[in-house]
Design a protein around this motif. Structure first.
Motif, short mmCIF file in Angstrom:
data_model
loop_
_atom_site.label_atom_id
_atom_site.label_comp_id
_atom_site.label_asym_id
_atom_site.label_seq_id
_atom_site.Cartn_x
_atom_site.Cartn_y
_atom_site.Cartn_z
N GLY A 204 51.10 26.66 44.00
CA GLY A 204 50.82 27.91 43.86
C GLY A 204 49.79 29.21 44.07
N VAL A 205 49.67 30.38 43.44
CA VAL A 205 48.41 31.41 44.81
C VAL A 205 46.86 31.05 43.88
CG1 VAL A 205 47.70 33.57 45.48
CG2 VAL A 205 50.18 32.54 45.99
N TYR A 206 46.38 30.37 44.06
CA TYR A 206 45.03 30.58 43.88
C TYR A 206 44.62 31.84 43.37
CZ TYR A 206 41.84 31.09 47.68
OH TYR A 206 40.97 31.01 49.11
N ARG A 207 43.73 32.42 41.97
CA ARG A 207 42.65 33.24 41.73
C ARG A 207 41.70 32.58 42.39
NH1 ARG A 207 44.17 36.24 36.06
NH2 ARG A 207 42.32 33.95 36.15
N GLY A 208 41.17 33.91 42.99
CA GLY A 208 39.24 33.42 44.14
C GLY A 208 38.83 34.32 43.04
N ARG A 209 37.72 33.14 42.27
CA ARG A 209 36.47 33.55 42.41
C ARG A 209 35.21 33.00 42.95
NH1 ARG A 209 39.86 36.49 39.80
NH2 ARG A 209 40.32 35.97 37.56
N ALA A 210 34.39 33.39 43.20
CA ALA A 210 32.99 33.32 43.91
C ALA A 210 32.40 32.02 43.75
CB ALA A 210 32.16 34.80 43.51
N LEU A 211 32.20 31.46 45.26
CA LEU A 211 31.99 29.83 44.83
C LEU A 211 30.52 29.66 44.57
CD1 LEU A 211 33.44 28.12 47.77
CD2 LEU A 211 33.64 27.36 45.58
N GLY A 212 30.04 30.61 44.57
CA GLY A 212 28.27 29.95 44.15
C GLY A 212 28.18 30.86 43.02
N ARG A 213 28.48 30.53 41.78
CA ARG A 213 28.60 31.58 40.53
C ARG A 213 26.50 31.81 39.96
NH1 ARG A 213 33.18 33.10 37.49
NH2 ARG A 213 31.97 34.44 36.22
N ASN A 214 26.52 30.14 40.56
CA ASN A 214 25.62 29.48 38.82
C ASN A 214 24.22 29.69 39.67
OD1 ASN A 214 27.34 28.96 36.80
ND2 ASN A 214 28.18 27.27 38.93
N GLY A 215 22.88 30.17 38.44
CA GLY A 215 21.76 30.34 39.53
C GLY A 215 20.92 30.78 37.63
N ILE A 216 19.71 30.93 38.47
CA ILE A 216 18.92 31.55 37.36
C ILE A 216 18.97 33.44 36.53
CG2 ILE A 216 16.38 31.16 35.99
CD1 ILE A 216 16.25 29.32 38.74
N ASN A 217 19.01 33.29 35.65
CA ASN A 217 18.74 34.76 35.09
C ASN A 217 17.60 34.86 34.79
OD1 ASN A 217 21.61 35.98 35.74
ND2 ASN A 217 22.42 34.51 34.16
N TYR A 218 16.82 35.68 34.68
CA TYR A 218 15.52 35.66 33.49
C TYR A 218 14.70 37.30 33.48
CZ TYR A 218 12.76 36.34 38.47
OH TYR A 218 13.14 36.70 39.62
N ARG A 219 14.37 37.09 32.74
CA ARG A 219 13.62 38.77 32.25
C ARG A 219 12.22 38.89 33.55
NH1 ARG A 219 14.30 41.17 26.99
NH2 ARG A 219 13.01 42.39 27.66
N LYS A 220 12.81 40.32 34.55
CA LYS A 220 12.02 40.35 34.81
C LYS A 220 10.94 41.05 34.35
CE LYS A 220 12.13 43.67 39.32
NZ LYS A 220 12.47 44.01 39.97
#
Lengths: 528, 325, 294
Positions: A167-183
């Motif tokens: 099937g044709v894959y539905r692309g998503r960003a590979l490098g999606r994970n990381g840290i989110n924080y309160r600036k």
């Protein structure tokens, strides 16, 4: 369904006759003109011209719907897509919560649509059906299409079964994970964005102890985590990489080793335990529902979420919204910031996603000939164009969105969007990437896109990602539970290190050893 | 002339003989004919059961296959008792059995009597308005989805700022981790069930109580019986047969636990008491796409259920009750 | 004598009973009040306050949203239709069969009862039932929501038992008066069984109203979705079910607002809540008085 498949057959029949008559009629002068041009043009444009001459392609597409409203077949956006791709689209919306059941039933019933979304490429029903010839193997056809031919080879590998793409894959960003924080919190406690694991620890500690929301109460903590049900990457899975642990499977001496058998994994676990013991993470994370993950950050209780980095924008919007209600919002700043990660002794490491979110498979029972297949692929290829990606993603300019320079400003009429646009983006392959217009790119969003791209160099791939294991399909969930339960118990203090090691032993005896052996056999076969 | 006299006449003799013969054929035909309208009434339901319950029963065979939806029944492989073997030799089998049975047992002991008690209490209320209001209020929880119930349970019981724990912290100085500790799991589930289903469960008993003859009460009062004796001797017996029937039917479900409720409250810290057959099969189903496996387990549950239902029914009969039949 | 005895212990009992029942009633209904309150609150408030009974920020936006398209309204219509027709079908099938089986000397009775009990526990499962429904051309029609569940064996058995308990003398008296079997059923048995019938009307109606799985399975056309499917869509959007894509795909699937979730629940629950008070008058006592003596 009956009506549609009959319609499809009759249209196919008519178009075949039409084509033969065109070819037949174009004897003499016309033929001389058309054949050289047909021969000399490259395949893609020939496909396009042929598409324009043919009757519209009837397409039944089965997709999940996440809302209660859905775009209808005769809606303006669908109609526009049909016009541009010369298709006649019938959408079969299935409530996402029961998509797998419906998928299985559809397989069993034998009446498949022309394009069917497959949520989990490793689902045995799908694997079995694919291997039994239910779906076209599309890998070798992709080179003929301008967009599809640029499919990422890593993702193609990840979404394959036995090396074949069904099937044709539905692309998503590979490098999606990381840290989110309160600036704002980071600034309030006087720290810089963390660079090392120690910095990260200090940040969490400061968030807990230094009253970053300045309300005079000791009611904040560092990071919020949620109940992990095994279906997606948890915060821990991201953090463990910082310590040098592998992503599910590591390689040592040319052999695959399960992640929990590495020293780095244990080190990471101990770090988590430290965070828990010092109350730097929410004490009820093991039972905390993922639906509420963002709430503590918005509510000034927690300051960090380790998750997909695009969550930052969402968090930020929510905070703005909440503050606006109380009249305390500052729309010009961002409350949330994100980053790829912090460095451990092995440098910066990031957890990749598989790069795709399911496949769009093309069943052989409803798309019967190779020509039909090519037309369907043409459609999917066309959907990657900037115009069609924007249309399926945001609708029609003027009606569903307005433009602010190059940015999309979606209409505030959610009901309108839901009944005419939302959901159509489920059929977009995003190959090679999202080329559509985007929502106004605030600095935060721009940064997110940037770091997600940048993260690709730091990702720790799972060498066993494309393998389909027999042992895993029988016992996988149970085995995973043994490890997951043990590690959570260790973190909260219900067991100690000895207990943890004992659980690992149980894992081995309950089938873990068999799994390791099988994976290594698969790995060896591929390496040759 | 006296033709209806004793059958000496040969023709009449024959007629009587035929008549007697016809009477002896009382067996099948006559009974069918006598009850013909009952059979007519029976037919719609019978057709329903045949078409929708018995025709699909071939699905039970999926338990002996490795059923794949695409291949269908005829082309899927047969694996015999393989799924049963995997199921019973699973090292966690006894844990699952224990959890399933214990939860069911607690449900029986604590939840089953609750609607009965509540119905009896409601029955004692004289003011119709109050009674109807309370009845409507207690019927509402049945409609609150379990997702909300789980969510509210979390809000109340979490150690991270939950209402109950905040109060405990204030008054006795410690918090109790209800949601994560194995010891609290079963009580939590039972309490949730009691809250959610007791009200709705009273309906059937109230219907039974509605059929009690008021004169019986009047007679009992004449005889000097107080409220409690009235309840014991009149009210309870009137719903006894309903209670017994419900109990017998309940026994058929002893291995069922209400998947959704447990799944929502299950987490890695209480899994050892929370994982039951239903959640286990669900978990296996994710990785296996396993129709066959869940059919096999369902078959096992059904066999146990049938044995228990018939057994309880027989027991009931021994004690002189009516049972299902 | 008995009266004075009643007046103390009895009153004590009554008072405690009233208090107890009041508490039970309040505890039962509080969470629903929370949901109703939440449906009128703003999303921000729902994030900030975990639980409350009176919203600080009263707003109708959730309801406006729901009724801005006719999807929810249509699905309510579908649910109403399926519930009403379905319950009538249920009652017809159940009552006829239960009555027939309540006659102990009916030939074959035990066989039939065994068959029914057996079917309650053993079943073919999802796929074979789906095939039957498909072969009967009921797919994607409302009949698929009504017929496959026409009789609940559980309900059937209980109704049958109720019929069994009716005094024999009634039947004999009617038959002497020349009543046919069906006449007996219609004119005497049914009127006397109103509490039972009311109960099972309620049970079946609630069953239909709450059913979403059959709809998911048998209906392909989303325009035919009953309300519960809509409800589940909204409430479960953020749940972690297998194959759930929202966690993997949050940028492509926008979260539904909390207040809308609550509003849909309210809208989905109120109609069926109203059924019970209507049926309550049939639970009145003493229906059986005088029927035998007369």
């Amino acid at each position: 369904m009956n009506k549609n498949s009959r319609k499809w057959i009759s249209v196919a029949a008519v178009s075949t006759i039409a084509m033969t008559s065109i070819v037949g009629c174009s004897s003499g002068g016309k033929e001389a003109a058309s054949s050289p041009s047909a021969a000399s043009t490259a395949a893609p444009s020939a496909a396009a011209t042929a598409a324009q001459q043919q009757k519209p392609l009837d397409l039944n597409i089965m997709l999940p719907i996440f809302k209660t409203n859905f775009p209808k077949d005769d809606g303006p956006v669908v109609t526009e897509i049909e016009k541009r791709t010369n298709t006649n689209i019938h959408l079969e919306w299935v409530p996402n919560a029961s998509y797998t059941d419906k998928f299985n039933i559809t397989l069993a019933s034998g009446k498949l649509p022309n394009i069917i979304y497959v949520p989990d490429v490793k689902n045995p029903s799908f694997v079995n059906a694919a291997k039994s010839g239910a779906f076209w193997e599309i890998g070798k056809y992709l080179k003929d299409y301008p967009s599809l031919s640029q499919a990422n080879s890593v993702i193609m590998n990840n979404s394959s079964i036995d090396g074949k793409n069904y099937g044709v894959y539905r692309g998503r960003a590979l490098g999606r994970n990381g840290i989110n924080y309160r600036k704002d919190w980071l600034e309030a406690v006087g720290l810089q964005p963390p660079k090392t694991i120690d910095d990260f620890y200090n940040m969490l500690k400061a968030f807990k102890e230094k009253d970053p929301d300045k309300n005079g109460k000791d009611d904040t903590y560092g990071m919020v985590m949620v109940k992990w049900t095994g279906q997606w990457a948890s915060s821990f899975d991201i953090i463990k990489l910082w310590f040098g642990a592998p992503n599910k499977w590591g390689v040592a001496d040319g052999k695959l080793v399960p992640e929990h058998q590495t020293a780095e994994y244990l080190e990471a676990l101990k770090f988590m335990k430290k965070l828990y013991d010092e109350k730097l993470i929410n004490q009820d994370f093991a039972v905390f529902d993922s639906a509420k993950w963002n709430d503590p950050v918005v509510n000034n209780q927690a300051g960090v979420i380790v998750d997909v980095t695009d969550n930052a924008a969402r968090l930020d919007d929510k905070i703005h919204q909440t503050l606006a209600k109380d009249g305390k919002d500052n729309p010009n700043i961002h409350y949330i910031d994100n980053m790829i990660g912090v460095t451990g002794k092995n440098g910066l490491k990031a957890l990749p996603t598989s790069g795709f979110a399911g496949l769009l498979a093309i069943p052989k029972s409803s798309v019967k000939t190779e020509d039909d297949l090519k037309r369907v692929l043409t459609f999917l290829d066309q959907m990657n164009s900037p115009e069609l990606t924007t249309i399926a993603g945001y609708g029609l300019e003027g009606k569903h969105y307005t433009k602010d320079g190059d940015a999309v400003v979606p209409s505030k009429d959610s009901a309108l969007l839901e009944s005419e646009v939302e959901g159509l983006n489920q059929m977009l392959p995003f190959i090679p990437e999202d080329r559509g217009l985007k929502v106004k790119q605030t600095p935060l969003r721009l940064q997110t896109t940037k770091i997600q791209k940048e993260a690709e160099q730091y990702i720790v791939a799972n060498p066993a990602e494309p393998f389909i294991s027999q042992v895993y399909s029988q016992k996988g969930q149970q085995l995973d539970n043994i490890i997951n339960d043990a590690r959570i118990k260790f973190i909260v203090g219900q067991t100690d290190e000895a207990g943890l090691k004992a659980a690992f032993e149980t894992w081995k005896k309950s089938g873990g050893d068999d799994l390791v052996k099988e994976m290594n056999d698969l790995y060896a076969a591929v390496k040759k | 002339m006296k033709q209806a006299a004793a059958p000496n006449n040969p023709l009449e003799l024959e007629q009587t003989a035929t008549h007697a013969k016809a009477q002896r054929r009382t067996g099948v035909m006559s009974r069918l004919l006598k009850d013909k309208w009952l059979y007519v009434l029976l037919t719609p339901g019978l057709l329903y059961f045949i078409i929708f319950k018995y025709v699909p029963m071939w699905g039970v065979l999926l338990a002996f296959q490795n059923y794949q939806p695409f291949l269908g029944f005829w082309k899927s492989d047969w694996v015999g008792l393989e799924h049963f073997r995997v199921f019973f030799t699973n090292p966690e089998f006894f844990m699952l059995l224990r959890n399933t049975l214990l939860l069911s047992f607690y449900n029986l002991v604590f939840f089953f009597p609750a609607p009965i008690v509540l119905a009896l209490l409601l029955n004692e209320v004289r003011r119709a308005f109050f009674k109807r209001t309370i009845q409507t209020l207690i019927y509402v929880p049945h409609f609150i989805s379990l997702v909300i119930v789980a969510s509210l349970t979390y809000v109340f019981l979490t150690t991270q700022g939950g209402i109950v724990n905040e109060m405990l912290q204030q008054h006795i100085g410690t918090k109790i981790d209800f949601l994560a500790s194995p010891g609290w799991f079963r009580p939590m589930i039972i309490i949730q069930t009691i809250w959610k289903e007791t009200g709705f469960g009273t309906i059937i008993f109230l219907a039974a109580l509605a059929g009690v003859d008021v004169e019986q009460y009047e007679a009992a009062i004449m005889d000097g019986a107080n409220r409690f004796r009235q309840m014991w001797h009149i009210t309870l017996p009137s719903i006894r047969s309903t209670i017994i029937i419900l109990l017998i039917l309940r026994m058929g479900q002893v291995l069922d636990n209400g998947f959704e409720q447990i799944f929502l409250m299950l987490n890695p810290l209480n899994r050892e008491v929370a994982e039951v057959f239903d959640t286990y099969v669900y978990m296996m189903g994710i990785t296996q796409g396993a129709f066959s496996y869940s059919t096999a387990v369902g078959l096992f549950k059904a066999i146990v259920g049938v044995v228990l239902v018939l057994g309880t029914n027989w027991l009931a009969k021994r004690f002189g009750q009516s049972g299902i039949y | 004598m008995s009266k004075t005895y009643r007046s103390f212990a009895g009153t004590l009992f009554d008072v405690s009973n009233y208090i107890f029942l009041s508490i039970v009633g309040i505890v039962a209904v509080l969470p629903f009040i929370y949901v109703v309150a939440g449906s009128f609150a703003s999303d921000a408030e729902l994030t900030q306050r975990a639980v409350f009974l009176i919203p600080k920020s009263f707003t109708l936006s959730a309801y406006e949203f729901i009724f801005s398209t006719d999807t929810i309204l249509k699905s309510i219509g579908v649910s109403l239709y399926v519930t009403v027709v379905g319950t009538l079908v249920n009652l017809f099938f159940t009552v006829t069969m239960a009555y027939a089986l309540s006659k102990k000397n009916l030939m074959g009775r035990n066989t039939f009862l065994n068959m029914i009990v057996f079917s309650m526990l053993f079943g073919g499962g999802l796929i074979p039932t789906y095939i039957v429904v498909r072969e009967l051309q009921m797919l994607d029609t409302y009949w698929a929501l009504i017929i496959p569940g026409a009789i609940s064996a559980f309900n059937l058995i209980i109704v049958k038992n109720f019929f069994q308990e009716l005094p024999q003398e009634l039947e004999e008296a009617a038959k002497i008066d020349g009543c046919t079997e069906i006449g007996l059923l219609m004119r005497i048995v049914l009127p006397l069984s109103m509490p039972v019938l009311a109960t099972f009307t309620l049970f079946y109606a609630v069953g239909h109203w709450n059913n979403f799985f059959s709809a998911l399975l048998y209906l392909n056309d989303p325009a035919k979705w009953p309300l519960q499917v809509m409800l589940r869509q909204i409430v479960l959007l953020s749940q972690m079910a297998a194959g759930d894509m929202s966690q993997v795909d949050p940028q492509f699937v926008k979260q539904q607002e909390q207040s809308i979730k609550m509003a849909v629940i309210v809208v989905g629950t109120i109609p069926i809540l109203l059924v019970y008070p209507f049926l309550q008058k049939h639970f009145a006592k003493g229906v059986l008085i005088g029927s035998v003596k007369g």
